[in-house]
Enzyme design. Structure first.
Site, PDB file in Angstrom:
ATOM      1  N   TYR A 251      32.713  43.330  41.130  1.00  0.00           N
ATOM      2  CA  TYR A 251      32.310  42.230  40.247  1.00  0.00           C
ATOM      3  C   TYR A 251      30.805  42.022  40.352  1.00  0.00           C
ATOM      4  O   TYR A 251      30.273  41.822  41.455  1.00  0.00           O
ATOM      5  CB  TYR A 251      33.036  40.927  40.590  1.00  0.00           C
ATOM      6  CG  TYR A 251      32.647  39.833  39.619  1.00  0.00           C
ATOM      7  CD1 TYR A 251      33.183  39.830  38.335  1.00  0.00           C
ATOM      8  CD2 TYR A 251      31.707  38.870  39.954  1.00  0.00           C
ATOM      9  CE1 TYR A 251      32.801  38.872  37.415  1.00  0.00           C
ATOM     10  CE2 TYR A 251      31.331  37.905  39.041  1.00  0.00           C
ATOM     11  CZ  TYR A 251      31.877  37.905  37.761  1.00  0.00           C
ATOM     12  OH  TYR A 251      31.482  36.963  36.853  1.00  0.00           O
TER      13      TYR A 251
ATOM     14  N   HIS B 126      18.047  31.290  43.234  1.00  0.00           N
ATOM     15  CA  HIS B 126      19.342  31.899  42.910  1.00  0.00           C
ATOM     16  C   HIS B 126      20.188  30.968  42.046  1.00  0.00           C
ATOM     17  O   HIS B 126      20.816  31.404  41.076  1.00  0.00           O
ATOM     18  CB  HIS B 126      20.113  32.241  44.184  1.00  0.00           C
ATOM     19  CG  HIS B 126      19.947  33.652  44.623  1.00  0.00           C
ATOM     20  ND1 HIS B 126      20.401  34.708  43.894  1.00  0.00           N
ATOM     21  CD2 HIS B 126      19.375  34.186  45.729  1.00  0.00           C
ATOM     22  CE1 HIS B 126      20.124  35.839  44.512  1.00  0.00           C
ATOM     23  NE2 HIS B 126      19.501  35.547  45.636  1.00  0.00           N
TER      24      HIS B 126
ATOM     25  N   SER C  39      24.718  31.553  47.373  1.00  0.00           N
ATOM     26  CA  SER C  39      23.851  32.154  48.377  1.00  0.00           C
ATOM     27  C   SER C  39      23.107  31.110  49.206  1.00  0.00           C
ATOM     28  O   SER C  39      22.941  29.964  48.784  1.00  0.00           O
ATOM     29  CB  SER C  39      22.851  33.074  47.674  1.00  0.00           C
ATOM     30  OG  SER C  39      22.274  33.967  48.584  1.00  0.00           O
TER      31      SER C  39
ATOM     32  N   ASN D  15      29.984  32.749  41.711  1.00  0.00           N
ATOM     33  CA  ASN D  15      29.927  31.304  41.926  1.00  0.00           C
ATOM     34  C   ASN D  15      31.213  30.815  42.581  1.00  0.00           C
ATOM     35  O   ASN D  15      32.079  31.597  42.955  1.00  0.00           O
ATOM     36  CB  ASN D  15      29.645  30.581  40.602  1.00  0.00           C
ATOM     37  CG  ASN D  15      30.740  30.844  39.561  1.00  0.00           C
ATOM     38  OD1 ASN D  15      31.878  31.175  39.894  1.00  0.00           O
ATOM     39  ND2 ASN D  15      30.388  30.707  38.292  1.00  0.00           N
TER      40      ASN D  15
ATOM     41  N   HIS E 162      21.859  34.635  55.210  1.00  0.00           N
ATOM     42  CA  HIS E 162      20.596  35.298  55.525  1.00  0.00           C
ATOM     43  C   HIS E 162      19.867  34.481  56.599  1.00  0.00           C
ATOM     44  O   HIS E 162      19.757  33.260  56.481  1.00  0.00           O
ATOM     45  CB  HIS E 162      19.677  35.369  54.303  1.00  0.00           C
ATOM     46  CG  HIS E 162      20.299  36.016  53.100  1.00  0.00           C
ATOM     47  ND1 HIS E 162      20.923  35.292  52.097  1.00  0.00           N
ATOM     48  CD2 HIS E 162      20.378  37.320  52.736  1.00  0.00           C
ATOM     49  CE1 HIS E 162      21.363  36.129  51.169  1.00  0.00           C
ATOM     50  NE2 HIS E 162      21.051  37.363  51.527  1.00  0.00           N
TER      51      HIS E 162
ATOM     52  N   GLU F 186      62.822  44.024  76.021  1.00  0.00           N
ATOM     53  CA  GLU F 186      62.695  43.186  74.824  1.00  0.00           C
ATOM     54  C   GLU F 186      64.007  43.081  74.054  1.00  0.00           C
ATOM     55  O   GLU F 186      64.041  42.524  72.954  1.00  0.00           O
ATOM     56  CB  GLU F 186      61.592  43.738  73.909  1.00  0.00           C
ATOM     57  CG  GLU F 186      60.190  43.533  74.471  1.00  0.00           C
ATOM     58  CD  GLU F 186      59.088  43.841  73.460  1.00  0.00           C
ATOM     59  OE1 GLU F 186      59.385  44.448  72.415  1.00  0.00           O
ATOM     60  OE2 GLU F 186      57.930  43.449  73.725  1.00  0.00           O
TER      61      GLU F 186
ATOM     62  N   GLN G  10      38.363  35.092  35.212  1.00  0.00           N
ATOM     63  CA  GLN G  10      39.261  35.956  34.433  1.00  0.00           C
ATOM     64  C   GLN G  10      39.085  37.433  34.787  1.00  0.00           C
ATOM     65  O   GLN G  10      40.040  38.219  34.739  1.00  0.00           O
ATOM     66  CB  GLN G  10      39.076  35.733  32.933  1.00  0.00           C
ATOM     67  CG  GLN G  10      37.696  36.014  32.374  1.00  0.00           C
ATOM     68  CD  GLN G  10      36.779  34.797  32.399  1.00  0.00           C
ATOM     69  OE1 GLN G  10      36.932  33.906  33.231  1.00  0.00           O
ATOM     70  NE2 GLN G  10      35.833  34.763  31.480  1.00  0.00           N
TER      71      GLN G  10
END
Length: 429
Positions: A124, A258, A233, A209, A323, A410, A186
């Site tokens: 994306y 940004h 960001s 976003n 960052h 077990e 979408q």
């Protein structure tokens, strides 16, 4: 930016709160989009593309002519820069290729591990106010090195139904040809469930976003893996008294532009720098084309003055920045004490911009505190490690009785029997 001088430790978490909306509120908006795409496929994509991008499209696939035309629309200087970035990113990620591991844990018991590419991946690429063609390189290059069989890219179109030529050129340089004009939640839904046009993938990559992030998280609950919960960001800049206030201002503003939901934090033990820093921010901000976005971001950001370097390190680790820029003479020493960060930029002459574009490291990084547990995208993100084991008859004679004993303890008798029947078959051999 809000100033905080010597705040108490119990207030740090509040001061560092990200400017994000409630995830539950965002999911209420995103879930119907996911459901509609799952149920109605391309028809839903067409409706949302018209609603959110302002364009009606009958075909989402970018054709060969559009890809070739993009090359002529990109300047020679930008082409050269993209190719330099491509080569550096390729070198850094190719060096991450691992050789298969093979070890005999005991005589006759061979264990192996090998990296295998994830077959289908979806990349994306945000469009919006800043088309991030650099992200194409950051995702496509390691996907190609890993050997992913199908690489699909989605990015939102503009109001003319076109993709920014630099995005298409970067995709061409990286060897990606299956590109779709679909953005937002979408697009993530299309990757997750598949539509008539867009194939379902095994893993989704890429920043976005808060709505894209929420869509990725919802998709990961049932349908597909994701790289990380990467949202808006952020940067934290630490500076000692030797740092140039102009450098600090530039680094803060480079992140602030940004988006309005980004966050920048400045931390120092040197309050004498603040007057010069404010002047630099004001001067540099006034010259930015995106100054309004940067200015709004700064309103959600903070300057924090602490008493010692050790306190600054503690605060950095609490914040876990995407960052981290260390404008300090002893940057490497400080970096050695950082446990939580997506990517660290060392010294006075290492701007975040270098990592964002062309130094070679990847800029798709964990945000919103996810750096406490997540790594940024790397070659490892595009592969899965499969383990193998092979046991000889002699190896089973040595190991088998121990496995039988553990399975019995077990109460997993069938597990024990899978060993026993083999050992019994070896008694006559």
């Amino acid at each position: 930016m809000k100033d905080y001088t010597y705040p108490k430790r119990d207030s740090w978490e509040h001061l560092l709160k990200r400017p994000t909306e409630s995830l539950s509120d965002i999911r209420k908006i995103v879930q119907p989009i996911m459901d509609a795409v799952q149920s109605n496929g391309d028809d839903a994509l067409k409706a949302y593309t018209k609603k959110f991008d302002g364009i009606e499209l009958d075909n989402f696939l970018v054709n060969d002519h559009e890809i070739k035309s993009a090359s002529s629309a990109v300047s020679d200087k930008l082409k050269e820069a993209i190719k330099v970035a491509h080569d550096n990113i390729f070198q850094f990620h190719e060096a991450q290729v691992t050789v298969p591991l093979k070890i005999e844990t005991m005589p006759g018991v061979l264990c192996e591990r090998k990296s295998v590419a994830i077959p289908k991946v979806g990349l994306y690429i945000p469009g919006g106010t800043a088309p991030l063609f650099s992200t194409v390189l950051m995702l496509a290059i390691p996907a190609k090195i890993a050997g992913c069989k199908e690489i699909v890219l989605c990015t939102p179109p503009n109001k003319e139904g076109k993709i920014h030529p630099a995005i298409l050129y970067a995709a061409e340089v990286a060897g990606i040809t299956k590109i779709f004009k679909v953005g937002g939640a979408q697009a993530i839904a299309a990757f997750a469930y598949g539509t008539e046009s867009i194939p379902k993938v095994d893993k989704i990559f890429g920043p976005g976003n808060q709505y894209v992030t929420a869509a990725k998280q919802l998709a990961s609950l049932e349908a597909v893996a994701i790289d990380m919960p990467a949202g808006p960001s952020e940067v934290l800049v630490y500076a000692d008294k030797g740092a140039d206030p102009g450098f600090v201002a530039a680094d803060l503003l480079s992140q602030a532009e940004h988006g309005v939901d980004s966050q920048v934090i400045f931390v120092t033990t040197y309050p004498e720098m603040l007057n010069a820093l404010q002047k630099e921010i004001y001067h540099q901000l006034s010259e930015l084309p995106r100054w309004e976005i940067a200015d709004r971001c700064l309103q959600n950001s903070a300057v924090i003055i602490l008493k010692s370097e050790a306190e600054c390190i503690d605060l950095i680790n609490l914040y876990a920045p995407e960052h981290l820029i260390l404008l300090a003479e002893n940057a490497r020493e400080i970096a050695g004490q950082i446990e939580n960060a997506g990517s660290i930029f060392l010294g006075y002459y290492t701007p975040e911009s270098a990592g964002d574009y062309a130094s070679g490291t990847n800029h798709t990084l964990p945000t919103n505190g996810a750096a406490r547990a997540y790594s940024g995208v790397s070659l490892d993100s595009f592969v899965k490690n499969i383990t193998y084991q092979e046991i000889t008859p002699e190896g089973l004679r040595s190991l088998g009785p121990h496995v039988e004993e553990m399975a019995e303890a077990e109460s997993l008798r069938a597990h024990k029997n899978a060993v026993t029947v083999r050992l019994n078959s070896l008694k006559n051999k």
